[in-house]
Write an enzyme that holds these catalytic residues in place. Structure first.
Site, PDB file in Angstrom:
ATOM      1  CG  ASP A  41      -1.977  -1.306   1.298  1.00 45.56           C
ATOM      2  OD1 ASP A  41      -1.879  -1.791   0.241  1.00 45.56           O
ATOM      3  OD2 ASP A  41      -2.725  -1.385   1.995  1.00 45.56           O
ATOM      4  CE  LYS A  99      -4.108  -4.165   1.188  1.00 46.64           C
ATOM      5  NZ  LYS A  99      -4.742  -3.334   2.354  1.00 46.64           N
ATOM      6  CB  CYS A 126      -2.267  -3.205   5.471  1.00 44.99           C
ATOM      7  SG  CYS A 126      -3.830  -2.663   5.143  1.00 44.99           S
TER       8      CYS A 126
HETATM    9  C1  VGL Z   1      -4.574   0.759   6.431  1.00 47.52           C
HETATM   10  C2  VGL Z   1      -6.165   1.428   7.315  1.00 47.52           C
HETATM   11  C3  VGL Z   1      -7.058   1.677   6.365  1.00 47.52           C
HETATM   12  C4  VGL Z   1      -2.828  -0.395   5.231  1.00 47.52           C
HETATM   13  C5  VGL Z   1      -5.510   0.674   4.662  1.00 47.52           C
HETATM   14  O1  VGL Z   1      -2.533   0.185   4.344  1.00 47.52           O
HETATM   15  O2  VGL Z   1      -2.300   0.386   6.643  1.00 47.52           O
HETATM   16  N1  VGL Z   1      -4.526   1.428   7.386  1.00 47.52           N
HETATM   17  N2  VGL Z   1      -6.800   0.567   5.340  1.00 47.52           N
END
Ligand code: VGL
Ligand code: ZN
Length: 266
Positions: free
Chosen positions: A29, A141, A186
């Site tokens: 991410d 995802k 994540c």
């Molecule tokens: C994430 C919060 C919400 C992450 C993803 O990638 O850690 N954190 N969605």
């Protein structure tokens, strides 16, 4: 005798070189919404980009995979879906909230985030500067409107899998190094799921950003210990694959020294 000694040295030298053919780098991410100016900005998120690019240029991973948080509008993890709703009293931004959607799935607990990584938005794009090659894989995802997914492998309720495990199996991967954003959510959950699926798993701490969520960090550290996920530095990994400079100097000096001694002994 001379030849034998040189053969031993060369063999030992090669033994010290670790192949990363069966190792994957999973970059979690690294998207605009998790970097400076994004809706869930991780402090120093941008600083990870050169660290991650450097790892790639120095080491030959069997596979490199990028995950992307990829939510539909109105996603279950968005606070705005619950905010000021009579049906959902007491929902608070950034906190865990337990509710029943009335969809037959029962009560669930979900941390509520600002709107982030909406499919095809600028916030969801991979950060510019991150080196992605044509042979890399990209895994989306969190695409189900009513189920969140912190892990790159599985939805939070464990019902549906992404194609990540299949990609790793096809590439013959046995060991996984996880980097990116964010450690407490994540990155941590992907590493824990990898270990639970039987991969050797490690998080590269200095290539990972912390959101700074104290209870999230504690809970994740506990999960990481239980799953036997290792926490190492990129330095550990970079030094594993190649011989260190002092070691190389010893090898370089040893071979002519043996030759010299051998000539003199004859
Ligand atoms: C994430 C919060 C919400 C992450 C993803 O990638 O850690 N954190 N969605
Ligand atoms: Zn998300």
């Amino acid at each position: 005798m001379q030849l034998f000694l040189i053969q031993r040295i060369v063999a030992f030298d090669n033994c010290n070189k670790q192949s990363l053919d069966k190792a994957a780098l999973i970059v979690i991410d690294v998207q605009n919404d998790f970097c400076a100016g994004g809706s869930i900005a991780v402090a120093h998120g941008d600083d990870l980009i050169p660290v991650i690019n450097n790892l790639r240029s120095k080491l030959n991973f069997g596979k490199v995979i990028f995950t992307m948080d990829w939510h539909p509008p109105g996603h279950i993890s968005f606070f705005e879906r619950f905010n000021n709703s009579q049906k959902y009293p007491g929902a608070k931004l950034l906190e865990e909230y337990t509710f029943d959607l009335g969809d037959g799935r029962g009560r669930r607990t979900q941390r509520l985030w600002p709107v982030h990584c909406v499919q095809n938005s600028t916030g969801a794009a991979l950060r510019v500067g991150l080196q992605v090659r044509p042979t890399d894989a990209i895994v989306m995802k969190g695409t189900h409107p009513d189920v969140d997914s912190y892990s790159g492998f599985l939805d939070n309720d464990g019902t549906s899998e992404t194609e990540l495990d299949q990609i790793l199996k096809q590439a013959g991967i046995e060991e996984i190094f996880v980097v990116g954003l964010a450690f407490e959510f994540c990155v941590g959950n992907t590493a824990v799921d990898a270990a639970n699926k039987g991969y050797k798993a490690a998080i590269l701490e200095d290539a990972t950003g912390f959101l700074g969520n104290a209870d999230g960090k504690k809970a994740m550290e506990k999960k990481i210990r239980a799953a036997n996920v290792k926490i190492i530095s990129t330095e550990n990994l970079l030094n594993k694959g190649v011989c260190s400079i002092p070691y190389r100097i010893v090898i370089l000096l040893a071979v002519p020294a043996i030759k010299y001694l051998n000539i003199n002994a004859n």
